[in-house]
Design an enzyme around this catalytic site. Structure first.
Site, PDB file in Angstrom:
ATOM      1  N   ASP A  67       0.048  45.778  -2.972  1.00  0.00           N
ATOM      2  CA  ASP A  67       1.554  45.982  -1.954  1.00  0.00           C
ATOM      3  C   ASP A  67       2.559  46.511  -2.915  1.00  0.00           C
ATOM      4  O   ASP A  67       2.562  46.625  -4.164  1.00  0.00           O
ATOM      5  CB  ASP A  67       1.913  44.639  -1.387  1.00  0.00           C
ATOM      6  CG  ASP A  67       1.884  43.345  -2.361  1.00  0.00           C
ATOM      7  OD1 ASP A  67       2.022  43.800  -3.876  1.00  0.00           O
ATOM      8  OD2 ASP A  67       1.703  42.311  -1.988  1.00  0.00           O
ATOM      9  N   ASP A 136       4.713  30.398   1.403  1.00  0.00           N
ATOM     10  CA  ASP A 136       4.446  30.275   2.796  1.00  0.00           C
ATOM     11  C   ASP A 136       3.061  30.541   3.072  1.00  0.00           C
ATOM     12  O   ASP A 136       2.700  30.382   4.216  1.00  0.00           O
ATOM     13  CB  ASP A 136       5.400  31.318   3.704  1.00  0.00           C
ATOM     14  CG  ASP A 136       4.987  32.535   3.202  1.00  0.00           C
ATOM     15  OD1 ASP A 136       4.140  32.962   2.317  1.00  0.00           O
ATOM     16  OD2 ASP A 136       5.655  33.625   3.705  1.00  0.00           O
ATOM     17  N   HIS A 138       1.335  32.919   1.862  1.00  0.00           N
ATOM     18  CA  HIS A 138       0.763  34.369   2.372  1.00  0.00           C
ATOM     19  C   HIS A 138      -0.174  34.960   1.010  1.00  0.00           C
ATOM     20  O   HIS A 138       0.200  34.421  -0.048  1.00  0.00           O
ATOM     21  CB  HIS A 138       1.932  35.328   2.343  1.00  0.00           C
ATOM     22  CG  HIS A 138       2.829  35.656   0.863  1.00  0.00           C
ATOM     23  ND1 HIS A 138       4.252  35.698   1.144  1.00  0.00           N
ATOM     24  CD2 HIS A 138       2.393  35.620  -0.285  1.00  0.00           C
ATOM     25  CE1 HIS A 138       4.624  35.843  -0.140  1.00  0.00           C
ATOM     26  NE2 HIS A 138       3.578  35.928  -1.004  1.00  0.00           N
ATOM     27  N   GLU A 143       2.318  37.810   5.717  1.00  0.00           N
ATOM     28  CA  GLU A 143       3.251  36.628   6.196  1.00  0.00           C
ATOM     29  C   GLU A 143       2.727  35.904   7.357  1.00  0.00           C
ATOM     30  O   GLU A 143       1.748  36.276   7.983  1.00  0.00           O
ATOM     31  CB  GLU A 143       4.659  37.244   6.385  1.00  0.00           C
ATOM     32  CG  GLU A 143       5.297  37.762   5.369  1.00  0.00           C
ATOM     33  CD  GLU A 143       5.786  37.038   4.115  1.00  0.00           C
ATOM     34  OE1 GLU A 143       4.988  35.993   3.764  1.00  0.00           O
ATOM     35  OE2 GLU A 143       6.878  37.399   3.508  1.00  0.00           O
TER      36      GLU A 143
HETATM   37  C1  F6R Z   1       2.190  40.356  -5.282  1.00  0.00           C
HETATM   38  C2  F6R Z   1       1.640  39.558  -4.108  1.00  0.00           C
HETATM   39  C3  F6R Z   1       2.325  38.337  -3.522  1.00  0.00           C
HETATM   40  C4  F6R Z   1       2.139  37.354  -4.844  1.00  0.00           C
HETATM   41  C5  F6R Z   1       3.062  35.974  -4.365  1.00  0.00           C
HETATM   42  C6  F6R Z   1       3.066  35.104  -5.448  1.00  0.00           C
HETATM   43  O1  F6R Z   1       1.504  41.533  -5.484  1.00  0.00           O
HETATM   44  O2  F6R Z   1       0.672  40.275  -3.729  1.00  0.00           O
HETATM   45  O3  F6R Z   1       1.294  37.706  -2.459  1.00  0.00           O
HETATM   46  O4  F6R Z   1       1.178  37.193  -5.326  1.00  0.00           O
HETATM   47  O5  F6R Z   1       3.895  36.012  -3.555  1.00  0.00           O
HETATM   48  O6  F6R Z   1       4.090  35.452  -6.005  1.00  0.00           O
HETATM   49  P1  F6R Z   1       4.521  34.611  -7.631  1.00  0.00           P
HETATM   50  O7  F6R Z   1       3.298  34.767  -8.488  1.00  0.00           O
HETATM   51  O8  F6R Z   1       5.857  35.566  -8.220  1.00  0.00           O
HETATM   52  O9  F6R Z   1       4.885  33.252  -7.170  1.00  0.00           O
END
Ligand code: F6R
Length: 266
Positions: A67, A136, A138, A143
């Site tokens: 992303d 959440d 994801h 989301e």
């Molecule tokens: C980032 C992504 C997100 C993160 C997730 C956890 O490329 O795809 O899904 O993996 O938000 O983020 P952290 O590791 O910062 O808690």
């Protein structure tokens, strides 16, 4: 789903890096799906350490990131392009022409997202997709409510994600509201998934993903439908798992099997 519970975040990073290094060693032209965020930073550090120690060659590896924020150019301090260069690409011999991160500055989202999907297909599909999980539930920026069949597209971030990522931007107001993200369906097509999660703030999401129903309200739960998922978590992130003793027994059994195989009776 294989659930590997490690004592702490350092051990999670080591295990994750080992899985990636093992793949690149056995398949030098592997296609990696990569993630950003706080969790994967230590994993990339460990991967760099292993790769340097072993002279692992990344020149033929292709990568696709999950992303990117909409509206941030490649050099923005919080863009995922920049994150990847600083935390991984610049440290090993990746061919940057083969390392794709979605373009958050594109003007034609639909055509761009179709093109990105096509690039994954042309590369032969993703061998190993690295994932983190949001509070959440994801995966990537899919989301709650995202279709479980979704493809790469534009997505609006939830308030929870915006607040979680405010730590990188200085304030929630500075966090972009939109992102381009691989879809859940795109992720499910990768041949293998490796998810890392650490800390008590991820415990509820991990519990829902592993032991809850498959639901678009927790998009990570779609991984229950994938045939090859390895989840590596620390004890805190595992604290909501009702069957954690069982997962540990499975790992012990697996280890004794491997030992038996490696050391035949004399
Ligand atoms: C980032 C992504 C997100 C993160 C997730 C956890 O490329 O795809 O899904 O993996 O938000 O983020 P952290 O590791 O910062 O808690």
């Amino acid at each position: 789903m294989r659930v590997i519970i490690q004592p702490d975040a350092g051990a999670v990073a080591e295990k994750g890096a080992k899985v990636i290094a093992d793949l690149v060693r056995s398949k030098p032209n592997a296609v990696l799906g990569l993630a950003t965020g706080g969790t994967v930073v230590r994993c990339y550090e460990e991967l760099i350490r292993i790769a340097r120690a072993e002279n692992l060659d990344f020149s033929q590896v292709r990568t696709f990131n999950l992303d990117e924020y909409v509206g941030l150019d490649d050099d923005h301090s919080q863009s995922y392009h920049r994150f990847m260069r600083e935390h991984l690409f610049n440290h090993l011999n990746f061919n940057l022409d083969h390392c794709l991160v979605p373009d958050g500055m594109t003007q034609d989202y639909e055509a761009y997202c179709d093109w990105y999907e096509d690039q994954i297909r042309r590369a032969g599909g993703i061998d190993l997709q690295l994932l983190g999980i949001g509070r959440d539930g994801h995966i990537a920026f899919n989301e709650p409510g995202s279709s479980l069949g979704s493809r790469t597209r534009l997505k609006t971030l939830t308030q929870e994600t915006i607040e979680d990522n405010a730590r990188f931007f200085g304030s929630a107001d500075a966090v972009p509201r939109l992102a381009i993200t691989m879809g859940v369906g795109t992720i499910l097509e990768s041949r293998r998934c490796l998810m890392l999660a650490t800390g008590s703030s991820k415990a509820a999401a991990v519990g829902a993903m592993v032991e809850g129903p498959v639901t678009a309200q927790v998009t990570a739960s779609a991984l229950q439908l994938h045939r090859d998922v390895t989840l590596v978590i620390d004890a805190e992130a595992a604290s909501w798992l009702r069957r954690r003793m069982y997962y540990q027994q499975v790992e012990e059994a697996e280890r004794s099997l491997t030992t038996t195989r490696r050391e035949p009776a004399r």
